[in-house]
Design an enzyme around this catalytic site. Sequence first.
Site, PDB file in Angstrom:
ATOM      1  N   HIS A 148    -114.572 -49.808  36.850  1.00 54.15           N
ATOM      2  CA  HIS A 148    -115.390 -50.124  38.027  1.00 54.15           C
ATOM      3  C   HIS A 148    -116.554 -49.152  38.142  1.00 54.15           C
ATOM      4  CE1 HIS A 148    -115.372 -51.115  42.657  1.00 54.15           C
ATOM      5  NE2 HIS A 148    -116.596 -50.844  42.226  1.00 54.15           N
ATOM      6  N   HIS A 173    -121.172 -49.045  38.676  1.00 56.57           N
ATOM      7  CA  HIS A 173    -122.408 -49.779  38.961  1.00 56.57           C
ATOM      8  C   HIS A 173    -123.525 -49.202  38.104  1.00 56.57           C
ATOM      9  CE1 HIS A 173    -120.680 -51.854  42.514  1.00 56.57           C
ATOM     10  NE2 HIS A 173    -119.933 -50.753  42.587  1.00 56.57           N
ATOM     11  N   ARG A 203    -126.475 -50.811  37.783  1.00 56.61           N
ATOM     12  CA  ARG A 203    -127.698 -51.143  38.553  1.00 56.61           C
ATOM     13  C   ARG A 203    -128.756 -51.948  37.805  1.00 56.61           C
ATOM     14  NH1 ARG A 203    -125.176 -50.387  43.270  1.00 56.61           N
ATOM     15  NH2 ARG A 203    -125.034 -48.229  43.969  1.00 56.61           N
ATOM     16  N   ASN A 257    -123.292 -56.638  40.937  1.00 56.68           N
ATOM     17  CA  ASN A 257    -124.241 -56.679  42.068  1.00 56.68           C
ATOM     18  C   ASN A 257    -125.605 -56.109  41.667  1.00 56.68           C
ATOM     19  OD1 ASN A 257    -123.145 -54.089  41.964  1.00 56.68           O
ATOM     20  ND2 ASN A 257    -123.270 -53.763  44.169  1.00 56.68           N
ATOM     21  N   ASP A 278    -118.097 -57.408  44.322  1.00 60.89           N
ATOM     22  CA  ASP A 278    -118.057 -56.044  44.858  1.00 60.89           C
ATOM     23  C   ASP A 278    -119.361 -55.645  45.540  1.00 60.89           C
ATOM     24  OD1 ASP A 278    -116.785 -53.517  45.279  1.00 60.89           O
ATOM     25  OD2 ASP A 278    -118.121 -52.699  43.758  1.00 60.89           O
ATOM     26  N   HIS A 289    -110.799 -49.911  44.631  1.00 60.22           N
ATOM     27  CA  HIS A 289    -110.900 -48.696  45.463  1.00 60.22           C
ATOM     28  C   HIS A 289    -110.050 -48.706  46.743  1.00 60.22           C
ATOM     29  CE1 HIS A 289    -113.772 -51.304  47.465  1.00 60.22           C
ATOM     30  NE2 HIS A 289    -114.730 -51.108  46.589  1.00 60.22           N
ATOM     31  N   ASN A 322    -118.268 -46.479  50.625  1.00 58.38           N
ATOM     32  CA  ASN A 322    -117.499 -47.617  51.105  1.00 58.38           C
ATOM     33  C   ASN A 322    -116.456 -48.012  50.060  1.00 58.38           C
ATOM     34  OD1 ASN A 322    -116.623 -49.760  52.540  1.00 58.38           O
ATOM     35  ND2 ASN A 322    -118.421 -51.049  52.210  1.00 58.38           N
ATOM     36  N   ASP A 335    -115.871 -46.174  40.694  1.00 62.57           N
ATOM     37  CA  ASP A 335    -116.813 -46.797  41.641  1.00 62.57           C
ATOM     38  C   ASP A 335    -118.122 -45.997  41.678  1.00 62.57           C
ATOM     39  OD1 ASP A 335    -117.920 -48.592  43.402  1.00 62.57           O
ATOM     40  OD2 ASP A 335    -116.793 -47.897  45.160  1.00 62.57           O
ATOM     41  N   HIS A 394    -127.532 -43.892  43.780  1.00 64.75           N
ATOM     42  CA  HIS A 394    -128.630 -44.303  44.665  1.00 64.75           C
ATOM     43  C   HIS A 394    -129.795 -43.351  44.488  1.00 64.75           C
ATOM     44  CE1 HIS A 394    -126.587 -47.461  46.869  1.00 64.75           C
ATOM     45  NE2 HIS A 394    -125.545 -46.676  47.083  1.00 64.75           N
TER      46      HIS A 394
HETATM   47 ZN   LIG Z   1    -118.073 -50.728  43.618  1.00 64.96          ZN
HETATM   48 ZN   LIG Z   2    -116.607 -52.020  46.579  1.00 67.54          ZN
END
Ligand SMILES: [Zn+2]
Ligand SMILES: [Zn+2]
Length: 450
Positions: free
Chosen positions: A62, A64, A66, A96, A154, A234, A296, A323, A327
């Site tokens: 898991h 990201h 981007r 995402n 997600d 998560h 989150n 996770d 950013h």
């Molecule tokens: Zn995530």
């Molecule tokens: Zn999530």
Amino acid sequence: MQTILIRRGRIIDTSQGIDQVSDLLIQDGKIEGIDRQIDPPEGAEVIEASGLVVTPGFIDIHCHLREPGFEYKETVATGTQAAAKGGFTTVCAMPNTNPVMDTRSTVDYVLSKARSEGAVRVLPIGAVTKGSNGAELAEMGELAEAGCIGFSDDGHPVADSNIMRQALGYAGGFGLPIINHCETPELFRNGAMNEGWVSNRLGLQGAPNSAEETMVARDIALAEMVGGRIHLAHISTAGTLELVRNAKEKGINVTCEVTPHHLTLTDEAVMGRVNGDDSAFGPLSAAAYDTYAKVNPPLRARTDMEAMVAGLRDGVIDIIATDHAPHNSVEKLCTFQEAAMGISVLETALGSLMSLAHSGDVPMPIVIEKLTSAPADFLGRSDIGTLKIGALADVTVFDPDAEWVVDSERFVSRGKNSPFHGATLSGQIVATLVGGKVAFALNSIESNEG
Ligand SMILES: [Zn+2]
Ligand SMILES: [Zn+2]
């Protein structure tokens, strides 16, 4: 091809029940042998690993990356470099992005980027619904064919119970999991952190544990009815853990993951406290609240964190996943309520997790299992997450005791958003090999000219 001998390391391979000081030989990108002593073949590169731990390369199911769409936060290149620096040799990328990975063409784009620019292996996760907007199922068959290892919206939960019911049935037909971000929107509302004494004291809007637990309970009920595979992303609360424990005892096909931060931090980190240490202030602490600790699901109360640690130790929690959510700094340099949610995790994962081994709360082989053989099982892969002869030579070498001070400005990830900035961690990656090639090395590696 290259021959590498990793000498005198403590080899921990939970797929084979190995925990002993040995030599590890790598040839032609594969594991060639493990033995108490192996003489270096002529021309072999030798990595002296005395005092170090040698394990299968870590697998993160898991994260990201981007790209496409949010390259100012992270790219496939920078995200996989951060992974290699953190000891990860395979990462699963959440969909995402922009566009969302809900079609074959977007998945193909990410995979081609990974082939040309990736430092580690990348496995894509497809969207559950078109655009991840929760209304209509994505073309799961097409996504499975393109190489997706599961499906997730997600960032958002699959809020509509009937969509979730259909998704579980459909994905189950391919043997693939639905990975749900469990959050009941009506309870979560504008929650910026955990609902508890800290949120009360800071005057911030909190999200209660029940926002997670109500959807976990729903997903378990649907999995019991439909079958299929539900994987809970998560997890963060003691109540969730009990729901999962009961479901597993009933034989329901549910798995779950926990992040390094939910195992090691509490909601007090929002006040700039890391592990109860007030000296480890984040760079934004002058603003009273550390937006780098906004994530989150939110960092929870100490009792929840302790439940996560116990769940990892006793096996109810299947996997550790980062996770990793990078950013840009402008998304964190703002009020707490407005700040983006997420932590840049890949480069601090091992260092923070080793605190569990050092304290004796979780034996080191269990931590390693949750980063290697357990995620490989989840992916149905027997060629990674293991040091069996013939497996891909994805190998991580780390110093469990080396102390270092986290300076997130020096992350190779574009995301500098870490609540561990300024904290001292003990446990550092020394080398990461992907398919027998060095993807990251802390120090230069000696060559044995035979
Ligand atoms: Zn995530
Ligand atoms: Zn999530």
